[in-house]
Design a protein around this motif. Sequence first.
Motif, short mmCIF file in Angstrom:
data_model
loop_
_atom_site.label_atom_id
_atom_site.label_comp_id
_atom_site.label_asym_id
_atom_site.label_seq_id
_atom_site.Cartn_x
_atom_site.Cartn_y
_atom_site.Cartn_z
N ARG A 1 0.81 -1.21 0.00
CA ARG A 1 0.00 0.00 0.00
C ARG A 1 0.84 1.26 0.00
O ARG A 1 0.36 2.34 -0.34
CB ARG A 1 -0.94 -0.01 1.20
CG ARG A 1 -2.00 -1.09 1.06
CD ARG A 1 -2.97 -1.11 2.17
NE ARG A 1 -3.68 0.17 2.22
CZ ARG A 1 -4.24 0.65 3.30
NH1 ARG A 1 -4.18 -0.02 4.41
NH2 ARG A 1 -4.86 1.79 3.27
N TYR B 1 0.99 3.47 -3.13
CA TYR B 1 -0.16 4.28 -3.52
C TYR B 1 -0.32 5.54 -2.71
O TYR B 1 -0.75 6.56 -3.23
CB TYR B 1 -1.44 3.44 -3.44
CG TYR B 1 -1.43 2.34 -4.45
CD1 TYR B 1 -1.70 2.59 -5.78
CD2 TYR B 1 -1.10 1.04 -4.08
CE1 TYR B 1 -1.66 1.59 -6.72
CE2 TYR B 1 -1.07 0.03 -5.01
CZ TYR B 1 -1.34 0.31 -6.32
OH TYR B 1 -1.30 -0.68 -7.25
N HIS B 2 0.00 5.52 -1.42
CA HIS B 2 -0.22 6.75 -0.65
C HIS B 2 1.06 7.42 -0.20
O HIS B 2 1.01 8.54 0.28
CB HIS B 2 -1.17 6.51 0.54
CG HIS B 2 -0.80 5.38 1.43
ND1 HIS B 2 0.27 5.40 2.26
CD2 HIS B 2 -1.37 4.17 1.60
CE1 HIS B 2 0.34 4.28 2.92
NE2 HIS B 2 -0.64 3.50 2.53
N HIS C 1 3.01 7.66 2.28
CA HIS C 1 3.05 8.30 3.59
C HIS C 1 3.74 7.35 4.55
O HIS C 1 3.16 6.36 4.99
CB HIS C 1 1.62 8.63 4.05
CG HIS C 1 1.59 9.62 5.16
ND1 HIS C 1 1.32 9.28 6.46
CD2 HIS C 1 1.81 10.95 5.17
CE1 HIS C 1 1.37 10.35 7.21
NE2 HIS C 1 1.66 11.37 6.46
#
Length: 128
Positions: free
Chosen positions: A21, A24-25, A27
């Motif tokens: 993940r 995709y973000h 962070h």
Amino acid sequence: MTSLLAPLLLAATAVIQALGRYEYHQHGITVVGQMIFPIFFAVLAVFLARRGVRGAFGTAHLAVLAAGAVLFVLSLVGWNGTVPQLYPSVGIYYAAFALLAIQAALRIAGTPRSLREDASAEGPARRD
């Protein structure tokens, strides 16, 4: 010994999904949180497995192990690109995390209580 395999499989599944993940973000603090908490619960479950009553909640631990193995295989299938919807998958991550929390709760429930009954039979501690 097979009951120690479930938290490790579930933590590996959650960490693999969290790393997927990240693309995709982007962070970092979110990914670290998504990796630290499953690892913490896995270490807690393994630690309490050594202190707990042998065989307590055996059927539930076996069910969690089977579900953890299925989630781990699904993560690997998605990771290899065979079924791209399985990697990264928020559903698989949270399912693994929920099962890991259940595993830790079962370990806590299977840990014997302290010997309070023995201490209360002797009487309160006196300070002179």
